[in-house]
Design a protein around this motif. Structure first.
Motif, PDB file in Angstrom:
ATOM      1  N   ARG A  66       0.843  -1.203   0.000  1.00 57.96           N
ATOM      2  CA  ARG A  66       0.000   0.000   0.000  1.00 57.96           C
ATOM      3  C   ARG A  66       0.882   1.258   0.000  1.00 57.96           C
ATOM      4  O   ARG A  66       0.598   2.220  -0.722  1.00 57.96           O
ATOM      5  CB  ARG A  66      -0.921  -0.006   1.231  1.00 57.96           C
ATOM      6  CG  ARG A  66      -1.729   1.249   1.397  1.00 57.96           C
ATOM      7  CD  ARG A  66      -2.792   1.387   0.323  1.00 57.96           C
ATOM      8  NE  ARG A  66      -3.541   2.614   0.549  1.00 57.96           N
ATOM      9  CZ  ARG A  66      -3.924   3.442  -0.408  1.00 57.96           C
ATOM     10  NH1 ARG A  66      -3.680   3.161  -1.662  1.00 57.96           N
ATOM     11  NH2 ARG A  66      -4.579   4.537  -0.124  1.00 57.96           N
ATOM     12  N   ALA A  67       1.947   1.245   0.788  1.00 60.31           N
ATOM     13  CA  ALA A  67       2.870   2.379   0.814  1.00 60.31           C
ATOM     14  C   ALA A  67       3.506   2.579  -0.564  1.00 60.31           C
ATOM     15  O   ALA A  67       3.618   3.716  -1.041  1.00 60.31           O
ATOM     16  CB  ALA A  67       3.947   2.173   1.875  1.00 60.31           C
TER      17      ALA A  67
ATOM     18  N   LEU B 286       0.989   4.169  -2.856  1.00 61.22           N
ATOM     19  CA  LEU B 286       0.880   5.598  -2.561  1.00 61.22           C
ATOM     20  C   LEU B 286       2.095   6.366  -3.079  1.00 61.22           C
ATOM     21  O   LEU B 286       1.965   7.502  -3.548  1.00 61.22           O
ATOM     22  CB  LEU B 286       0.720   5.814  -1.056  1.00 61.22           C
ATOM     23  CG  LEU B 286      -0.627   5.401  -0.467  1.00 61.22           C
ATOM     24  CD1 LEU B 286      -0.550   5.342   1.054  1.00 61.22           C
ATOM     25  CD2 LEU B 286      -1.722   6.353  -0.918  1.00 61.22           C
TER      26      LEU B 286
ATOM     27  N   THR C 266      -1.062  14.852   2.729  1.00 61.19           N
ATOM     28  CA  THR C 266      -1.863  13.707   3.166  1.00 61.19           C
ATOM     29  C   THR C 266      -1.263  12.396   2.670  1.00 61.19           C
ATOM     30  O   THR C 266      -1.189  11.412   3.413  1.00 61.19           O
ATOM     31  CB  THR C 266      -3.320  13.847   2.669  1.00 61.19           C
ATOM     32  OG1 THR C 266      -3.862  15.061   3.192  1.00 61.19           O
ATOM     33  CG2 THR C 266      -4.182  12.680   3.094  1.00 61.19           C
ATOM     34  N   CYS C 267      -0.813  12.389   1.420  1.00 60.44           N
ATOM     35  CA  CYS C 267      -0.215  11.182   0.842  1.00 60.44           C
ATOM     36  C   CYS C 267       1.079  10.819   1.571  1.00 60.44           C
ATOM     37  O   CYS C 267       1.299   9.646   1.901  1.00 60.44           O
ATOM     38  CB  CYS C 267       0.030  11.399  -0.648  1.00 60.44           C
ATOM     39  SG  CYS C 267       0.461   9.895  -1.544  1.00 60.44           S
TER      40      CYS C 267
ATOM     41  N   ASP D 286       1.839  11.552   4.644  1.00 65.71           N
ATOM     42  CA  ASP D 286       1.436  11.039   5.961  1.00 65.71           C
ATOM     43  C   ASP D 286       0.966   9.586   5.854  1.00 65.71           C
ATOM     44  O   ASP D 286       1.335   8.740   6.677  1.00 65.71           O
ATOM     45  CB  ASP D 286       0.318  11.895   6.562  1.00 65.71           C
ATOM     46  CG  ASP D 286       0.819  13.207   7.134  1.00 65.71           C
ATOM     47  OD1 ASP D 286       2.046  13.391   7.266  1.00 65.71           O
ATOM     48  OD2 ASP D 286      -0.037  14.066   7.456  1.00 65.71           O
ATOM     49  N   GLN D 287       0.160   9.290   4.845  1.00 68.19           N
ATOM     50  CA  GLN D 287      -0.357   7.922   4.684  1.00 68.19           C
ATOM     51  C   GLN D 287       0.769   6.934   4.408  1.00 68.19           C
ATOM     52  O   GLN D 287       0.759   5.813   4.928  1.00 68.19           O
ATOM     53  CB  GLN D 287      -1.396   7.883   3.563  1.00 68.19           C
ATOM     54  CG  GLN D 287      -2.685   8.575   3.918  1.00 68.19           C
ATOM     55  CD  GLN D 287      -3.652   8.650   2.753  1.00 68.19           C
ATOM     56  OE1 GLN D 287      -3.297   8.404   1.602  1.00 68.19           O
ATOM     57  NE2 GLN D 287      -4.900   8.992   3.050  1.00 68.19           N
TER      58      GLN D 287
ATOM     59  N   ILE E 189       2.550   6.385   7.694  1.00 67.61           N
ATOM     60  CA  ILE E 189       1.743   5.585   8.615  1.00 67.61           C
ATOM     61  C   ILE E 189       1.735   4.119   8.188  1.00 67.61           C
ATOM     62  O   ILE E 189       1.826   3.216   9.029  1.00 67.61           O
ATOM     63  CB  ILE E 189       0.322   6.178   8.740  1.00 67.61           C
ATOM     64  CG1 ILE E 189       0.401   7.520   9.486  1.00 67.61           C
ATOM     65  CG2 ILE E 189      -0.620   5.206   9.434  1.00 67.61           C
ATOM     66  CD1 ILE E 189      -0.875   8.343   9.435  1.00 67.61           C
ATOM     67  N   CYS E 190       1.659   3.862   6.876  1.00 66.56           N
ATOM     68  CA  CYS E 190       1.719   2.467   6.396  1.00 66.56           C
ATOM     69  C   CYS E 190       3.049   1.825   6.794  1.00 66.56           C
ATOM     70  O   CYS E 190       3.065   0.696   7.301  1.00 66.56           O
ATOM     71  CB  CYS E 190       1.551   2.412   4.882  1.00 66.56           C
ATOM     72  SG  CYS E 190      -0.131   2.614   4.301  1.00 66.56           S
TER      73      CYS E 190
ATOM     74  N   SER F 213       6.871  15.243   5.211  1.00 65.46           N
ATOM     75  CA  SER F 213       5.545  15.855   5.306  1.00 65.46           C
ATOM     76  C   SER F 213       5.563  17.045   6.256  1.00 65.46           C
ATOM     77  O   SER F 213       5.049  18.123   5.939  1.00 65.46           O
ATOM     78  CB  SER F 213       4.522  14.819   5.791  1.00 65.46           C
ATOM     79  OG  SER F 213       3.293  15.428   6.092  1.00 65.46           O
TER      80      SER F 213
ATOM     81  N   ASP G  60      -2.326  13.300  12.036  1.00 63.41           N
ATOM     82  CA  ASP G  60      -2.035  11.893  12.332  1.00 63.41           C
ATOM     83  C   ASP G  60      -0.564  11.586  12.047  1.00 63.41           C
ATOM     84  O   ASP G  60       0.075  10.827  12.773  1.00 63.41           O
ATOM     85  CB  ASP G  60      -2.928  10.967  11.506  1.00 63.41           C
ATOM     86  CG  ASP G  60      -4.369  10.980  11.971  1.00 63.41           C
ATOM     87  OD1 ASP G  60      -4.628  11.379  13.134  1.00 63.41           O
ATOM     88  OD2 ASP G  60      -5.250  10.590  11.180  1.00 63.41           O
ATOM     89  N   GLY G  61      -0.034  12.194  10.991  1.00 61.95           N
ATOM     90  CA  GLY G  61       1.380  12.001  10.666  1.00 61.95           C
ATOM     91  C   GLY G  61       2.280  12.531  11.767  1.00 61.95           C
ATOM     92  O   GLY G  61       3.266  11.894  12.142  1.00 61.95           O
TER      93      GLY G  61
END
Length: 125
Positions: A26-27, A30, A44-45, A47-48, A51-52, A69, A78-79
Protein backbone atom coordinates in the motif's frame (compact mmCIF):
# COMPACT_ATOMS: atom_id res chain seq x y z
CA UNK A 1 -15.99 -2.88 56.80
CA UNK A 2 -17.26 -4.02 53.43
CA UNK A 3 -15.16 -4.15 50.32
CA UNK A 4 -16.67 -4.02 46.90
CA UNK A 5 -15.30 -6.38 44.38
CA UNK A 6 -13.96 -4.54 41.35
CA UNK A 7 -15.47 -5.50 38.05
CA UNK A 8 -13.13 -7.27 35.67
CA UNK A 9 -11.84 -4.98 32.96
CA UNK A 10 -13.55 -5.31 29.63
CA UNK A 11 -11.16 -6.76 27.11
CA UNK A 12 -11.90 -5.79 23.56
CA UNK A 13 -10.87 -8.25 20.91
CA UNK A 14 -8.00 -6.86 18.91
CA UNK A 15 -8.54 -6.25 15.26
CA UNK A 16 -6.25 -8.40 13.19
CA UNK A 17 -3.21 -6.41 12.18
CA UNK A 18 -2.78 -5.91 8.48
CA UNK A 19 -0.13 -8.07 6.92
CA UNK A 20 3.34 -6.50 6.70
CA UNK A 21 3.53 -7.16 2.97
CA UNK A 22 0.09 -5.59 2.39
CA UNK A 23 1.11 -2.46 4.29
CA UNK A 24 4.37 -2.11 2.37
CA UNK A 25 2.51 -2.73 -0.90
CA UNK A 26 0.00 0.00 0.00
CA UNK A 27 2.87 2.38 0.81
CA UNK A 28 4.48 1.58 -2.56
CA UNK A 29 1.16 2.22 -4.29
CA UNK A 30 0.88 5.60 -2.56
CA UNK A 31 4.48 6.37 -3.55
CA UNK A 32 3.47 5.86 -7.17
CA UNK A 33 0.65 8.38 -6.72
CA UNK A 34 2.84 10.92 -4.89
CA UNK A 35 4.32 12.51 -8.03
CA UNK A 36 0.87 13.57 -9.23
CA UNK A 37 -0.05 15.20 -5.90
CA UNK A 38 0.59 18.72 -4.68
CA UNK A 39 -0.49 20.93 -1.82
CA UNK A 40 -2.66 19.33 0.86
CA UNK A 41 -3.06 16.13 -1.17
CA UNK A 42 0.72 15.67 -1.20
CA UNK A 43 0.95 16.20 2.57
CA UNK A 44 -1.86 13.71 3.17
CA UNK A 45 -0.21 11.18 0.84
CA UNK A 46 3.16 11.55 2.60
CA UNK A 47 1.44 11.04 5.96
CA UNK A 48 -0.36 7.92 4.68
CA UNK A 49 2.89 6.48 3.32
CA UNK A 50 4.62 7.09 6.64
CA UNK A 51 1.74 5.58 8.62
CA UNK A 52 1.72 2.47 6.40
CA UNK A 53 5.45 1.99 6.94
CA UNK A 54 4.99 2.61 10.67
CA UNK A 55 2.23 0.01 10.91
CA UNK A 56 4.51 -2.40 9.03
CA UNK A 57 7.20 -1.66 11.65
CA UNK A 58 9.48 -0.18 8.97
CA UNK A 59 10.29 2.69 11.31
CA UNK A 60 13.20 4.31 9.48
CA UNK A 61 11.23 4.57 6.23
CA UNK A 62 8.19 5.85 8.12
CA UNK A 63 10.26 8.53 9.83
CA UNK A 64 11.68 9.66 6.50
CA UNK A 65 8.27 10.25 4.88
CA UNK A 66 6.70 11.76 7.98
CA UNK A 67 9.62 14.17 8.41
CA UNK A 68 9.24 15.20 4.75
CA UNK A 69 5.55 15.86 5.31
CA UNK A 70 6.21 17.92 8.41
CA UNK A 71 8.97 19.90 6.67
CA UNK A 72 6.57 20.80 3.86
CA UNK A 73 3.77 21.80 6.22
CA UNK A 74 3.92 22.13 9.97
CA UNK A 75 0.66 20.69 11.29
CA UNK A 76 -0.47 18.57 14.21
CA UNK A 77 -1.98 15.68 12.26
CA UNK A 78 -2.03 11.89 12.33
CA UNK A 79 1.38 12.00 10.67
CA UNK A 80 2.71 14.30 13.40
CA UNK A 81 1.41 12.00 16.14
CA UNK A 82 2.82 8.91 14.43
CA UNK A 83 6.21 10.60 14.03
CA UNK A 84 6.26 11.54 17.71
CA UNK A 85 5.42 7.94 18.61
CA UNK A 86 8.23 6.67 16.36
CA UNK A 87 10.74 9.05 17.93
CA UNK A 88 9.77 7.68 21.33
CA UNK A 89 10.20 4.10 20.10
CA UNK A 90 13.66 4.95 18.73
CA UNK A 91 14.52 6.80 21.95
CA UNK A 92 13.62 3.72 24.01
CA UNK A 93 15.68 1.49 21.73
CA UNK A 94 18.66 3.83 22.16
CA UNK A 95 18.22 3.79 25.94
CA UNK A 96 18.12 -0.01 26.03
CA UNK A 97 21.22 -0.16 23.81
CA UNK A 98 22.88 2.42 26.11
CA UNK A 99 23.67 4.57 23.08
CA UNK A 100 23.83 8.01 24.68
CA UNK A 101 24.48 9.83 21.41
CA UNK A 102 21.45 8.32 19.69
CA UNK A 103 19.36 8.83 22.81
CA UNK A 104 20.23 12.53 22.82
CA UNK A 105 19.47 12.73 19.09
CA UNK A 106 15.91 11.44 19.59
CA UNK A 107 15.37 13.56 22.71
CA UNK A 108 16.26 16.59 20.58
CA UNK A 109 13.86 15.41 17.86
CA UNK A 110 11.08 15.10 20.45
CA UNK A 111 11.85 18.61 21.74
CA UNK A 112 11.63 19.88 18.14
CA UNK A 113 8.22 18.24 17.79
CA UNK A 114 6.99 19.99 20.93
CA UNK A 115 8.23 23.30 19.53
CA UNK A 116 6.36 22.66 16.27
CA UNK A 117 3.20 21.88 18.23
CA UNK A 118 3.47 25.21 20.06
CA UNK A 119 4.10 27.08 16.80
CA UNK A 120 1.05 25.50 15.18
CA UNK A 121 -1.14 26.28 18.18
CA UNK A 122 0.02 29.90 18.27
CA UNK A 123 -0.55 30.35 14.53
CA UNK A 124 -4.14 29.10 14.92
CA UNK A 125 -4.99 31.77 17.52
Amino acid sequence: MFFKKKAAPVVKPEEPAANHDELVERAQQLLGELASKNGEERITCLDQIGICFSDAKEYDQAISYLETSLAEKKAVSDGYRTLLKLYNIKRKEAAVAKDDELLQYYLTKIDDMMRISKEVMRSNL
